[in-house]
Design an enzyme around this catalytic site. Structure first.
Site, mmCIF file in Angstrom:
data_model
loop_
_atom_site.group_PDB
_atom_site.id
_atom_site.type_symbol
_atom_site.label_atom_id
_atom_site.label_comp_id
_atom_site.label_asym_id
_atom_site.label_seq_id
_atom_site.Cartn_x
_atom_site.Cartn_y
_atom_site.Cartn_z
ATOM 1 N N GLU A 198 -36.163 -6.728 -0.747
ATOM 2 C CA GLU A 198 -36.784 -7.696 0.187
ATOM 3 C C GLU A 198 -35.759 -8.307 1.140
ATOM 4 O OE1 GLU A 198 -39.109 -10.357 -2.294
ATOM 5 O OE2 GLU A 198 -40.187 -8.678 -3.196
ATOM 6 N N GLU A 302 -43.308 -3.292 -5.558
ATOM 7 C CA GLU A 302 -43.783 -4.573 -6.115
ATOM 8 C C GLU A 302 -45.092 -4.894 -5.445
ATOM 9 O OE1 GLU A 302 -41.613 -8.369 -6.121
ATOM 10 O OE2 GLU A 302 -39.800 -7.252 -6.570
#
Ligand code: BMA
Length: 375
Positions: A198, A302
């Site tokens: 991320e 995710e």
């Protein structure tokens, strides 16, 4: 009768020879991985992941067997539990764990999961055919606060930086753990490692605004090189930005095909379920294009329902239409920590019945199915 016995003996020997096709005789020479010394087991895992993607989407859950809603694995118990298994009767095929605080030499990770328990579950689950994936919420090496402390730190751990020595120690500790995961033949268990995830968001110290894209890419490459020099050869490296706005968003931090084995993206439903489904579709198209060009597998590394409990049809109406036929090898749902912080489902949870239907879909694969998919 005598001939019949002879023929069946010959047939069984031939069958056994085929079944025993050993890793060393398999043809791995065309597989190019980020680690050019990757073990044969790691190459086999890579092929398995590609084969899984041809058959469907493996279902994954973070910390699946470590804890769930209202329970925590008891170190003395041999039996493995999982919220997903309690709802559907089956274990997830992909099991995620977090290595945060391994760098400190601690005995438990940042979410109080003990590393010895983690190791035990990884050994057992690998034996059952599960795929293991790691994230790493490591502390900020400059301030020693957590991953979410955005004080710039990347430049300080690159070669020549003021915290380089500390970082090398951190990587040695991480390497020791990765090297200690052994199967019954004493071979290192192959795993997927997804560090510095991320990065296009600004919430981690390695993320956007807290280091430059060049520094980020250098961190990635230098980390791989340190792991290799610590004899880590059981790892496939997954690169996973957060939700992308464009293809350029992906390219900005991508360290290069020769440093990445699996492409991924992390997507949650922060903007509601309709937007979520659309974002899944267009983001997975982006990584599919990138992955096809690079000839690599890709995954939804995710995901989860941030408003868990709000939509009893979340699986069939939110998640599935977004991932259907996308070609991803797996989807990993985030952890079930507590009633106010869970991203999947559990017994008596609002979407549990819908999950049972989702679980029955032919495309969605659980442990019992994935274990049959070989390299
Ligand atoms: C985050 C949250 C945190 C947790 C971290 C690592 O997304 O779930 O509570 O500490 O992941 O597991």
């Amino acid at each position: 009768m005598k001939y019949f016995i002879k023929i069946s003996a010959i047939l069984s020997i031939l069958f056994l020879m085929q079944a025993c096709k050993s890793l060393s005789t398999a043809n791995f020479k065309d597989i190019k991985l980020a680690d050019d010394n990757a073990s044969n087991q790691t190459k086999a895992l890579y092929l398995r992941i590609q084969n899984i993607a041809k058959k469907g989407i493996a279902f994954g859950h973070q910390d699946a067997t470590a804890y769930g809603i209202g329970w925590k694995h008891n170190e003395n118990s041999k039996k493995l539990r999982s919220d997903i298994k309690e709802v559907s009767g089956r274990f997830p095929a992909v099991q995620g764990f977090d290595l945060g605080h391994i760098e400190l030499g601690n005995s438990t990770n940042l979410d109080t999961v003990s590393f010895s328990l983690m190791k035990d579950h990884i050994v057992k689950m690998h034996k059952k055919g599960a795929i293991i994936t790691f994230s790493w919420h490591l502390d900020n090496p400059v301030t020693n606060k957590d991953s979410w402390d955005s004080t710039p730190a990347v430049a300080e751990i690159l070669k020549g930086g003021s915290e380089r020595e500390k970082y090398e120690l951190w990587i040695r500790r991480l390497s020791q753990f990765l090297n200690s995961l052994k199967d019954k033949n004493n071979n290192a268990i192959p795993v997927v490692f997804r560090p510095y995830h991320e990065m296009n968001g600004g919430w981690f110290w390695w993320g956007a605004g807290n280091c430059t894209p060049e520094e980020y890419k250098e961190l990635w490459r230098q980390t791989l090189s340190l792991l290799k020099s610590n004899n880590v050869h059981n790892v496939l490296y997954a690169f996973s930005p957060n939700t992308l706005n464009s293809e350029q968003d992906f390219d900005l931090y991508y360290p290069g095909d020769e440093y990445v084995d699996i492409l991924g993206v992390d997507i949650y439903n922060h903007s509601g379920d309709e937007a979520f489904t659309n974002t899944l579709k267009n983001n997975l198209e982006i990584i599919k294009r990138k992955a096809q060009l690079a000839k690599k597998p890709y995954a939804l590394t995710e995901s989860g329902n941030v408003k868990a409990g709000s939509n009893p049809k979340w699986w069939s109406e939110g998640l599935y239409p977004g991932i259907k036929d996308s070609g991803i090898a797996w989807v990993l749902l985030w952890r079930n920590a507590r009633v106010s912080h869970y991203f999947s489902t559990y017994k008596q949870e609002a979407s549990a019945n819908d999950f049972k239907e989702f679980e029955q879909l032919e495309e969605i694969l659980f442990l019992n199915e994935v274990k049959k998919i070989s390299y």
